[in-house]
Design an enzyme around this catalytic site. Structure first.
Site, PDB file in Angstrom:
ATOM      1  N   ARG A 123      -2.669  -2.182  -7.010  1.00 55.93           N
ATOM      2  CA  ARG A 123      -2.137  -3.029  -5.939  1.00 55.93           C
ATOM      3  C   ARG A 123      -2.589  -4.476  -6.093  1.00 55.93           C
ATOM      4  O   ARG A 123      -1.820  -5.411  -5.888  1.00 55.93           O
ATOM      5  CB  ARG A 123      -2.621  -2.470  -4.596  1.00 55.93           C
ATOM      6  CG  ARG A 123      -1.977  -3.060  -3.389  1.00 55.93           C
ATOM      7  CD  ARG A 123      -2.364  -2.279  -2.147  1.00 55.93           C
ATOM      8  NE  ARG A 123      -3.708  -2.563  -1.688  1.00 55.93           N
ATOM      9  CZ  ARG A 123      -4.043  -3.611  -0.959  1.00 55.93           C
ATOM     10  NH1 ARG A 123      -3.129  -4.491  -0.607  1.00 55.93           N
ATOM     11  NH2 ARG A 123      -5.295  -3.794  -0.561  1.00 55.93           N
ATOM     12  N   HIS A 130     -12.470   0.818   1.143  1.00 57.50           N
ATOM     13  CA  HIS A 130     -12.789   1.992   0.321  1.00 57.50           C
ATOM     14  C   HIS A 130     -13.863   2.793   1.038  1.00 57.50           C
ATOM     15  O   HIS A 130     -14.925   2.265   1.363  1.00 57.50           O
ATOM     16  CB  HIS A 130     -13.286   1.516  -1.049  1.00 57.50           C
ATOM     17  CG  HIS A 130     -13.726   2.622  -1.951  1.00 57.50           C
ATOM     18  ND1 HIS A 130     -13.271   3.918  -1.836  1.00 57.50           N
ATOM     19  CD2 HIS A 130     -14.578   2.621  -2.998  1.00 57.50           C
ATOM     20  CE1 HIS A 130     -13.837   4.656  -2.774  1.00 57.50           C
ATOM     21  NE2 HIS A 130     -14.633   3.900  -3.487  1.00 57.50           N
ATOM     22  N   ARG A 145      -8.596  -3.962   9.966  1.00 55.31           N
ATOM     23  CA  ARG A 145      -7.137  -3.878   9.743  1.00 55.31           C
ATOM     24  C   ARG A 145      -6.620  -2.617  10.433  1.00 55.31           C
ATOM     25  O   ARG A 145      -7.104  -1.507  10.179  1.00 55.31           O
ATOM     26  CB  ARG A 145      -6.807  -3.857   8.252  1.00 55.31           C
ATOM     27  CG  ARG A 145      -5.302  -3.875   7.970  1.00 55.31           C
ATOM     28  CD  ARG A 145      -5.014  -4.055   6.472  1.00 55.31           C
ATOM     29  NE  ARG A 145      -3.579  -4.039   6.196  1.00 55.31           N
ATOM     30  CZ  ARG A 145      -2.853  -2.941   5.994  1.00 55.31           C
ATOM     31  NH1 ARG A 145      -3.425  -1.751   6.020  1.00 55.31           N
ATOM     32  NH2 ARG A 145      -1.555  -3.018   5.763  1.00 55.31           N
ATOM     33  N   HIS A 153      -0.125   3.222   4.796  1.00 51.04           N
ATOM     34  CA  HIS A 153      -0.694   2.151   5.627  1.00 51.04           C
ATOM     35  C   HIS A 153      -0.217   0.780   5.172  1.00 51.04           C
ATOM     36  O   HIS A 153      -0.958  -0.206   5.230  1.00 51.04           O
ATOM     37  CB  HIS A 153      -2.228   2.187   5.615  1.00 51.04           C
ATOM     38  CG  HIS A 153      -2.821   3.439   6.199  1.00 51.04           C
ATOM     39  ND1 HIS A 153      -3.229   3.547   7.505  1.00 51.04           N
ATOM     40  CD2 HIS A 153      -3.080   4.657   5.647  1.00 51.04           C
ATOM     41  CE1 HIS A 153      -3.723   4.752   7.728  1.00 51.04           C
ATOM     42  NE2 HIS A 153      -3.636   5.453   6.615  1.00 51.04           N
ATOM     43  N   ARG A 169     -10.932  11.178  -1.351  1.00 54.00           N
ATOM     44  CA  ARG A 169     -10.710   9.774  -0.973  1.00 54.00           C
ATOM     45  C   ARG A 169     -11.631   8.867  -1.779  1.00 54.00           C
ATOM     46  O   ARG A 169     -11.288   7.731  -2.067  1.00 54.00           O
ATOM     47  CB  ARG A 169     -10.971   9.575   0.532  1.00 54.00           C
ATOM     48  CG  ARG A 169      -9.940  10.224   1.425  1.00 54.00           C
ATOM     49  CD  ARG A 169     -10.275   9.996   2.892  1.00 54.00           C
ATOM     50  NE  ARG A 169      -9.981   8.651   3.342  1.00 54.00           N
ATOM     51  CZ  ARG A 169     -10.469   8.096   4.447  1.00 54.00           C
ATOM     52  NH1 ARG A 169     -11.297   8.777   5.216  1.00 54.00           N
ATOM     53  NH2 ARG A 169     -10.143   6.869   4.795  1.00 54.00           N
ATOM     54  N   ARG A 174       0.852  -1.198   0.000  1.00 54.22           N
ATOM     55  CA  ARG A 174       0.000   0.000   0.000  1.00 54.22           C
ATOM     56  C   ARG A 174       0.885   1.246   0.000  1.00 54.22           C
ATOM     57  O   ARG A 174       1.886   1.280   0.726  1.00 54.22           O
ATOM     58  CB  ARG A 174      -0.891   0.012   1.245  1.00 54.22           C
ATOM     59  CG  ARG A 174      -2.025  -0.990   1.233  1.00 54.22           C
ATOM     60  CD  ARG A 174      -2.599  -1.132   2.643  1.00 54.22           C
ATOM     61  NE  ARG A 174      -3.787  -1.954   2.717  1.00 54.22           N
ATOM     62  CZ  ARG A 174      -3.788  -3.289   2.737  1.00 54.22           C
ATOM     63  NH1 ARG A 174      -2.653  -3.962   2.653  1.00 54.22           N
ATOM     64  NH2 ARG A 174      -4.925  -3.964   2.836  1.00 54.22           N
ATOM     65  N   ASN A 217      -8.950   6.461  11.377  1.00 52.97           N
ATOM     66  CA  ASN A 217      -7.632   6.547  12.018  1.00 52.97           C
ATOM     67  C   ASN A 217      -7.808   6.601  13.529  1.00 52.97           C
ATOM     68  O   ASN A 217      -8.922   6.762  14.021  1.00 52.97           O
ATOM     69  CB  ASN A 217      -6.896   7.815  11.566  1.00 52.97           C
ATOM     70  CG  ASN A 217      -6.248   7.652  10.196  1.00 52.97           C
ATOM     71  OD1 ASN A 217      -6.039   6.540   9.720  1.00 52.97           O
ATOM     72  ND2 ASN A 217      -5.919   8.772   9.574  1.00 52.97           N
TER      73      ASN A 217
END
Ligand code: HDE
Length: 730
Positions: free
Chosen positions: A375, A345, A118, A81, A364, A78, A154
């Site tokens: 990725r 997402h 995560r 992160h 975002r 990533r 966060n």
């Protein structure tokens, strides 16, 4: 592919996402080795050669398959992160949110929704340390009956920038510098502070980043925040603004900075291991989901803009309602398949949850899918098992690399008659997603609202809300980070920004850096900052105003929950001759409270106790260190005490624990071990129940009292006040 056996009555099987993952789960126990084509392999030791000393043959399809797969094992990490740890769990709703949202998973009390979470650091690479001074990601995927909802948050409630357009800049600035790729997983370098000192809008976030929040004790002991203002939309199509919070049931706790740096060397997987081991031991991490709900009519009632992601809504203004609980109760089966391939997402929402015009949130919405395409290698990443919803997918999207789904029929368009119009669109009443129809009437401009120009009042609010030890840690953090900056002009620029938050803070950091405190004239000068090419600096200066609140209790970790030692790790220092009864009694007192006691001996193997019982050392002084524990206990037993008192590693263990403000307990007959340390030289030789030694040093001849005092003191986390007088070198 062998299916993993699931006991139909087990808890695992009652989690719909676990069931959904089963067909994709492989367990080789008792199975023969095969190629990827299912052909059984007879020799996995040798390649096929022309003669036993000859060249390998091109024909060797078994070797080629094995090597090719290996050569392609890596995917890009990533961009931010990269370093993360995941866990499965369940979210259970306490309180229906039906009044505010039609989101299915928020309707019925007691309703359970599977989740995958995560946690991550931001700046470091995939193999970097967990203990970097950094923001932590707290991303939750809810597998709801209406599809996936991702709350990608966060552990800090605000962000560095107000507009997504600046994200590549802030990330480039914090990542290792491009010419020499240093430093790894650290913000303490010139490019980061160069950028920050030119971006006054970052000031509030920088206060959080330099606070103890940036060095959590555990993922189990940190908060989570959705950061942006979102919308709840109910079945009457009424909208409320909402801010999301995660509140850990173990409270919010941090380590000391010196401790963090040492853990980074001794066990860079510290947070990952803590999460993994807690779940394996059944000490499940728990967090309550909190919401702050703001009626639409109150949008402009605050002295900041709800759309500005550098602002939080103080809990004093809008209380956080706790509406449900997240419990992490299963470790992933495979790190890569689950934790690495999970794709979050912010745009994965379900009916009843919608966006606002926060310009960071809006940007975002583009970035997350875009990043998964590179990725995870193409548009079918939603078919990777961990990313699949628990409800079926029907649409006309087709093909692409690695397509898994086999779509039947000749129709892949809409409208169609050949497929009977299927798949058909869902009405709102059938759960079809409709965007909230916010009215927008505006000019197309590249501008920022002047309501976003107050960059310091909440930075002040945050600083003013901290306890004295927390403030001291922030001063140390700024001094450390800016001390690593080589360009003096950047340090000076940063001091001017700090002076706008708190002159005392700026003065203390200036002293540590050997620089002049910014004068009032300096502070009043316009800030040098990023503005558009045709902009006039004076039009972009921050609005200077005082915070409307003096302090907010929720912003200080000093006010967090401190009522439990569940999941804490306690070191028990032992050597041959240790008092077995004391050890056993302490172990059981700790385990009754959900804490884990570990016996640490000078070497591995059996420890002969004074009562002739044999104890088994969990760790040796060679393989562990005080930084992995929350507190230390030294049991009595003449020989053990005599040995530990003379053992430099044992004495260092205690000194270091003391330096990191940890609670230390000892049996009265182990007093001489404490007296051998740097901090305990002046301790009395004899201690009874009536003579307290010092805050956080528990020695008591009354055994039940000793245990109780120890447990209560450990639940307070650390004795931060001890830092006022640094008696022990780090
Ligand atoms: Fe992210 N962020 N971010 N971010 N973010 C990513 O997506 C991005 C922001 C957050 O465990 C990336 O899949 C932009 C705020 C978490 O997999 C990427 C902006 C918050 C994670 C991305 C932000 C976050 C990411 C990199 C500013 C807290 C890890 C890999 C507009 C609310 C998720 C990926 C995981 C990951 C972009 C700002 C949280 C590049 C453009 C604010 C927890 O898409």
């Amino acid at each position: 592919m062998a299916k993993k056996k699931v006991n139909p009555s087990s808890k695992e099987n009652s989690n719909p996402k676990t069931v959904n993952l089963q067909p994709h789960t492989e367990d080789s126990t008792g199975q023969m080795m095969t190629t990827n084509q299912g052909v059984k392999i007879n020799d996995d030791q040798n390649s096929l050669k022309a003669g036993d000393r000859g060249p390998t043959l091109m024909e060797d399809f078994i070797f080629r398959e094995k090597m090719t797969h290996f050569d392609h094992e890596r995917i890009p990490e990533r961009i931010v992160h990269a370093r993360g740890s995941g866990a499965h769990g369940i979210f259970e709703l306490y309180e229906s949110m039906r009044r505010y949202t039609k989101a299915d998973f928020l309707q019925t009390t007691g309703q359970q929704t599977p989740v995958f979470v995560r946690f991550s650091t931001v700046a470091g690479s995939r193999g970097s340390t967990d203990l970097a001074r950094d923001v932590r990601g707290f991303a939750v995927k809810f597998y709801t009956q209406q599809g996936n909802f991702d709350l990608v948050g966060n552990n800090m409630p605000v962000f560095f920038i107000q507009d997504a357009h600046k994200f590549p800049d802030v990330v480039h600035a914090v990542k290792p510098e491009p010419h020499n790729e240093m430093p790894q997983a650290a913000s303490a370098h010139d490019t980061f502070w160069d950028f920050i000192a030119l971006m006054p809008e970052s000031t509030h976030m920088i206060m959080w980043l330099m606070s103890d929040r940036a060095i959590p004790r555990s993922y189990r002991m940190m908060e989570g925040f959705g950061v942006h203002t979102f919308r709840f939309v109910n079945d009457q199509n009424e909208s409320h603004f909402v801010k999301f919070h995660w509140k850990p049931l173990l409270g919010v706790h941090s380590v000391a900075w010196d401790e963090a740096q040492k853990i980074s060397g001794k066990d860079p997987d510290f947070h990952r291991r803590d999460l993994w081991e807690s779940i394996e031991k059944g000490i499940y991490p728990e967090y309550e989901l909190g919401v702050q709900i703001i009626p639409e009519k109150d949008e402009h009632n605050f002295d900041f803009d709800l759309l500005d992601p550098t602002k939080l809504i103080p809990e004093e203004l809008v209380p956080v309602q706790r509406i449900g609980k997240l419990t992490l109760n299963r470790n992933p089966d495979n790190f890569f398949a689950e934790t690495e391939q999970v794709a979050f997402h912010i745009g994965h929402v379900v009916p009843g949850i919608d966006f606002t015009n926060d310009p960071l949130l809006q940007g975002r919405l583009f970035s997350y899918t875009d990043t998964q395409l590179i990725r995870l290698g193409g548009p079918n990443f939603h078919e990777i098992p961990i990313n699949r919803p628990i409800v079926p997918i029907h649409n006309n999207q087709r093909d692409g690399f690695m397509r898994q789904q086999i779509n039947k029929g000749r129709v892949s368009y809409n409208p169609n008659s050949l497929g009977g119009g299927c798949p058909f669109q869902a009405k709102m009443t059938e759960g079809g997603f409709t965007s909230f129809s916010e009215k927008i009437d505006a000019h197309k401009v590249r501008q920022r609202s002047s309501s976003f120009f107050d960059h310091f009042s909440q930075a002040k609010l945050f600083y003013n809300s901290q306890s004295n030890p927390e403030k001291a840690h922030m001063i140390d953090a700024f001094s450390f980070e800016l001390g690593k900056v080589e360009t003096v002009a950047i340090r000076q620029r940063m001091l001017r920004i700090l002076a706008k938050v708190d002159k005392g803070l700026a003065a203390k950091v200036a002293w540590n850096l050997g620089l002049h405190v910014p004068s009032d004239k300096d502070i009043a000068e316009p800030l040098n900052q990023s503005i558009p090419a045709d902009g006039k600096p004076e039009d972009f200066q921050p609005v200077i105003k005082e915070p409307s609140l003096k302090a907010s209790a929720a912003l200080s970790m000093a006010n967090t929950l401190k009522d439990s030692i569940k999941g804490r790790k306690i070191a028990i220092l032992v050597a041959d001759g240790v008092d077995n009864a004391s050890v056993e009694s302490m172990l059981s007192a700790l385990s009754n409270e959900g804490a884990v006691g570990e016996l640490i001996a000078p070497r591995f193997g059996l420890v002969e106790s004074s009562g002739d019982a044999q104890l088994v050392a969990d760790k040796s002084l060679l393989t562990t260190a005080s930084v992995f524990y929350d507190a230390v206990f030294v049991p009595g037993g003449a020989n053990s005490v005599a040995f530990l008192e003379a053992d430099a590693d044992a004495v260092h263990f205690l000194d270091e624990a003391y330096r990191h403000c940890k609670v230390i307990a000892a049996d009265p007959d182990a007093m001489q071990v404490l007296r051998a340390t740097r901090f305990g030289r002046k301790f009395p030789e004899v201690v009874t129940a009536d003579t307290p030694v010092e805050a956080g040093i528990i020695v008591n001849s009354n055994r039940p009292q000793l245990e109780q005092e120890f447990i209560t003191a450990v639940s307070q986390h650390r004795v931060w006040e001890r830092e006022d007088e640094r008696k022990v070198p780090a």
